[in-house]
Design an enzyme around this catalytic site. Structure first.
Site, PDB file in Angstrom:
ATOM      1  CG  ASN A   1      -2.314  -1.607  -2.026  1.00  0.00           C
ATOM      2  OD1 ASN A   1      -3.077  -1.444  -3.019  1.00  0.00           O
ATOM      3  ND2 ASN A   1      -1.563  -2.825  -1.847  1.00  0.00           N
TER       4      ASN A   1
ATOM      5  CE  LYS B   1      -3.881  -5.013  -0.087  1.00  0.00           C
ATOM      6  NZ  LYS B   1      -3.552  -6.104   0.586  1.00  0.00           N
TER       7      LYS B   1
ATOM      8  CG  HIS C   1       1.031  -6.018  -2.963  1.00  0.00           C
ATOM      9  ND1 HIS C   1       0.573  -6.913  -2.839  1.00  0.00           N
ATOM     10  CD2 HIS C   1       1.174  -4.980  -1.926  1.00  0.00           C
ATOM     11  CE1 HIS C   1      -0.040  -6.910  -1.461  1.00  0.00           C
ATOM     12  NE2 HIS C   1       0.241  -5.917  -0.982  1.00  0.00           N
TER      13      HIS C   1
ATOM     14  CD  GLU D   1      -2.874  -8.578  -2.067  1.00  0.00           C
ATOM     15  OE1 GLU D   1      -3.161  -7.579  -2.721  1.00  0.00           O
ATOM     16  OE2 GLU D   1      -2.818  -8.777  -0.694  1.00  0.00           O
TER      17      GLU D   1
ATOM     18  CD  GLU E   1       3.021  -4.385   1.927  1.00  0.00           C
ATOM     19  OE1 GLU E   1       2.375  -3.546   2.497  1.00  0.00           O
ATOM     20  OE2 GLU E   1       2.791  -4.887   0.973  1.00  0.00           O
TER      21      GLU E   1
ATOM     22  N   GLY F   1      -3.164  -8.660   5.453  1.00  0.00           N
ATOM     23  CA  GLY F   1      -4.410  -8.913   5.419  1.00  0.00           C
ATOM     24  C   GLY F   1      -4.882  -9.981   6.756  1.00  0.00           C
TER      25      GLY F   1
ATOM     26  CB  SER G   1      -2.277  -6.358  10.138  1.00  0.00           C
ATOM     27  OG  SER G   1      -2.709  -7.666   9.265  1.00  0.00           O
TER      28      SER G   1
HETATM   29  P1  PGA Z   1      -3.067  -5.019   5.253  1.00  0.00           P
HETATM   30  O1  PGA Z   1      -2.475  -4.858   3.414  1.00  0.00           O
HETATM   31  O2  PGA Z   1      -2.841  -3.640   5.687  1.00  0.00           O
HETATM   32  O3  PGA Z   1      -4.465  -5.233   4.884  1.00  0.00           O
HETATM   33  O4  PGA Z   1      -2.599  -6.248   5.791  1.00  0.00           O
HETATM   34  C1  PGA Z   1      -1.144  -4.250   3.354  1.00  0.00           C
HETATM   35  C2  PGA Z   1      -0.836  -4.341   1.889  1.00  0.00           C
HETATM   36  O5  PGA Z   1      -0.994  -5.376   1.272  1.00  0.00           O
HETATM   37  O6  PGA Z   1      -0.057  -3.624   1.332  1.00  0.00           O
END
Ligand code: PGA
Length: 250
Positions: free
Chosen positions: A9, A11, A94, A96, A166, A172, A212
């Site tokens: 992803n 983003k 997601h 976010e 997640e 992140g 992560s």
């Molecule tokens: P990340 O993000 O691997 O940077 O933690 C995962 C995601 O938001 O799908």
């Protein structure tokens, strides 16, 4: 036997020039190696050209989709628009989108329903925030999210979904759920799916871990019995890291 998936992803990252190089790199790798299923979700303006580049087995996904069919929804992208450029997978719900753009469980349920009706595979995201985990409510939160997301999904539809667990506190942040913490939740999710559908269907649904994921932890996570691959953010922006994670899932 469930085939693992490694999905990236991106983003809101990368210019087209950077995106093109990364897509070509991944495409070459996937063409030359026996890999797990590979999916990349670039920013929306790159989707069309990205599907042209991915002539290999790898697939392109959208990062989001509208809950509406068509009409006056400035800035939104419909399932029909995605289908018309051969994009057949979309990340939905997601964290976010939930926390920064106000998406509710109900909206996510509508998006999932619309995607399945249009023949688009939803990658349905769920996961608790840190306070919810600290208070021991993580399974309750995740099951509420999934019950809403799957409200209109029947047995046939369930055969065409992917789930991504997640934990928000791991996205992140560099902090990863331990393989045991992740496995416990993945098992709970599979039990929920078995209860709603059948055990046989639940056993077919891929449940990805996200938060992560990196080359150093991918193998441990992916070796858990109910973890069927990863949804990777930050590490999917770097070709070598992403390929190492694909290799861990293959
Ligand atoms: P990340 O993000 O691997 O940077 O933690 C995962 C995601 O938001 O799908």
């Amino acid at each position: 036997m469930r085939k693992k998936i490694v999905a990236g992803n991106w983003k809101m990252n990368k210019t087209w020039e950077e995106a093109k190089n990364l897509l070509l790199n991944i495409n070459n790798y996937v063409s030359a190696h026996e890999t797990c299923e590979v999916i990349v979700a670039p920013p929306a303006p790159f989707l069309d050209k990205a599907t042209d580049i991915f002539q290999s087995k790898a697939k392109i996904a959208a990062q989001n989709v509208s809950e509406y069919e068509d009409g006056a929804y400035t800035g939104e992208i419909s399932t029909g628009i995605l289908k018309s450029i051969n994009v057949e997978i979309a990340i939905i719900g997601h964290s976010e989108r939930r926390s920064l753009f106000g998406e509710t469980n109900e909206m996510i349920g509508k998006k999932v329903d619309r995607a399945l009706n249009e023949g688009i595979t939803p990658i349905i995201c769920c996961g608790e925030v840190l306070e919810e985990r600290k208070s021991g409510n993580q399974q309750k939160v995740v099951s509420e999210q999934l019950i809403a997301a799957l409200a209109k999904v029947d047995t046939d539809g369930a055969k065409n979904i992917i789930i991504a667990y997640e934990p928000v506190w791991a996205i992140g942040t560099g902090e990863t759920a331990s393989p045991e913490q992740a496995q416990e939740m993945h098992k709970a999710i599979r039990d929920l799916l078995a209860e709603k559908y059948t055990q046989a269907i639940a056993d077919e649904i891929r449940i990805l871990y996200g938060g992560s994921v990196k080359p150093s932890n991918a193998e441990d996570l992916f070796s858990q019995p109910d973890i069927d691959g990863g949804l990777v953010g930050g590490a999917s922006l770097n070709a070598e890291d992403f390929k190492a994670i694909i290799s861990a899932g293959s």
